[in-house]
Design a protein around this motif. Structure first.
Motif, short mmCIF file in Angstrom:
data_model
loop_
_atom_site.label_atom_id
_atom_site.label_comp_id
_atom_site.label_asym_id
_atom_site.label_seq_id
_atom_site.Cartn_x
_atom_site.Cartn_y
_atom_site.Cartn_z
N UNK A 47 65.99 25.07 40.55
CA UNK A 47 65.61 23.85 41.05
C UNK A 47 66.99 22.89 41.03
N UNK A 48 67.30 22.84 39.76
CA UNK A 48 68.58 21.92 39.39
C UNK A 48 69.43 22.53 40.09
N UNK A 49 69.82 23.79 40.08
CA UNK A 49 71.09 24.48 40.67
C UNK A 49 71.06 24.01 42.13
N UNK A 50 69.84 24.20 42.86
CA UNK A 50 69.85 24.05 44.26
C UNK A 50 70.16 22.42 44.50
N UNK A 51 69.71 21.38 43.78
CA UNK A 51 70.35 20.10 44.00
C UNK A 51 71.66 19.95 44.00
N UNK A 57 77.07 21.82 49.53
CA UNK A 57 76.89 22.28 50.96
C UNK A 57 76.84 21.13 51.87
N UNK A 58 77.09 20.12 51.28
CA UNK A 58 76.70 18.69 52.27
C UNK A 58 75.21 18.64 53.21
N UNK A 59 74.32 19.31 52.49
CA UNK A 59 72.81 19.41 53.26
C UNK A 59 72.03 18.52 52.20
N UNK A 60 70.44 18.52 52.54
CA UNK A 60 69.59 17.79 51.85
C UNK A 60 68.16 18.32 52.13
N UNK A 61 67.60 18.62 51.09
CA UNK A 61 66.00 18.72 51.20
C UNK A 61 65.75 18.11 50.03
N UNK A 64 60.93 18.08 45.85
CA UNK A 64 59.55 18.82 46.05
C UNK A 64 59.81 20.27 46.74
N UNK A 65 60.73 20.10 47.95
CA UNK A 65 60.87 21.38 48.60
C UNK A 65 61.81 22.45 47.69
N UNK A 66 62.98 21.70 47.25
CA UNK A 66 63.64 22.68 46.49
C UNK A 66 63.05 23.39 45.39
N UNK A 67 61.86 22.61 44.57
CA UNK A 67 61.22 23.21 43.75
C UNK A 67 60.32 24.44 44.33
N UNK A 68 59.98 24.07 45.51
CA UNK A 68 59.20 25.35 46.16
C UNK A 68 60.03 26.48 46.22
N UNK A 69 61.20 26.27 46.69
CA UNK A 69 62.23 27.43 47.01
C UNK A 69 62.42 28.20 45.57
#
Length: 228
Positions: A47-51, A57-61, A64-69
């Motif tokens: 989850x930390x890496x995804x942030x 990547x210049x994107x955002x979620x 909470x959704x990053x935690x889901x992924x």
């Protein structure tokens, strides 16, 4: 110690691992799978890496959704298949994580010393609203500052600079307290001072900036500022 107490006018504090124990997220997993601790550890890391990757990547979620992924991936790595309803149940623990014992008294003591205190977090507003409530600091802190306000995750310096703006304090007059080694480093890159709250006796990283101060909990910070 390189911390310059005379510069400090405002304090920002991280949320997860600093105020709330993210290791307690393994609790709901233990009710459903055998290797809960392994899955929870990978879940948190991912989850930390995804942030950080969102920044790249210049994107955002939302966090909470990053935690889901991250949870789905961690389960897949361990070849565990759970229905979406159970995944939602597990994710909801982020609205009820265990609070470290010194949080309420520690934050109150900092406020009593006259320092404005803000929570500066990767969490989205709904997560932070739950966080300050279960930590019993909603009536003490000045405010919470969410990554969702600028869509830049830690340790991007933009988030810390945004926090400084929200706190109406120059970055050099802020000290950021965090259990995350990359978090205090990000704050330092933005011109703040950084305190590493090494709650679980982690081995310090060899690579990267060094904290201005290392503590185990809030009592050490309070004592230092009290005697300044």
């Amino acid at each position: 110690m390189s911390l310059d107490v005379s510069r400090i006018k405002t304090i920002t504090i991280d949320s997860y691992s600093t105020l709330l124990d993210v290791d307690s997220a393994a609790g709901p997993l233990r009710e459903k799978i055998d290797n809960a601790d392994e899955v929870a550890k990978l879940w948190r890391y991912e989850s930390l890496v995804y942030g950080m990757l969102c920044n790249f990547y210049g994107t955002y979620e939302s966090f909470y959704e990053l935690n889901r992924h991250a949870l789905r991936y961690s389960l897949k790595v361990h070849q565990i298949d759970l229905p979406e309803e159970e995944i939602n149940d597990i994710l909801s623990i982020y609205h009820d994580l265990k609070v470290f014992d010194d949080v309420r008294d520690g934050v109150k003591a900092l406020r009593d010393l006259g320092y404005p205190v803000y929570v500066l977090s990767n969490g989205d507003p709904a997560m932070l609203k739950s966080l300050v409530k279960i930590a019993r600091i909603d009536d003490i802190i000045n405010d919470y500052i969410s990554v969702e306000e600028i869509h830049q995750y830690k340790p991007a310096k933009e988030l810390y600079l945004h926090g400084a703006k929200r706190a109406a304090t120059a970055p050099e007059n802020i000290v950021h307290i965090s259990a995350g080694w990359f978090d205090f480093a990000g704050a330092q890159q933005a011109g703040m001072q950084g305190i590493w709250m090494n709650r679980k006796d982690e081995i310090p990283r060899i690579f990267g900036p060094k904290p201005d101060l290392v503590v185990r909990g809030f009592a050490e910070v309070v004592e230092l500022l009290k005697n300044a």
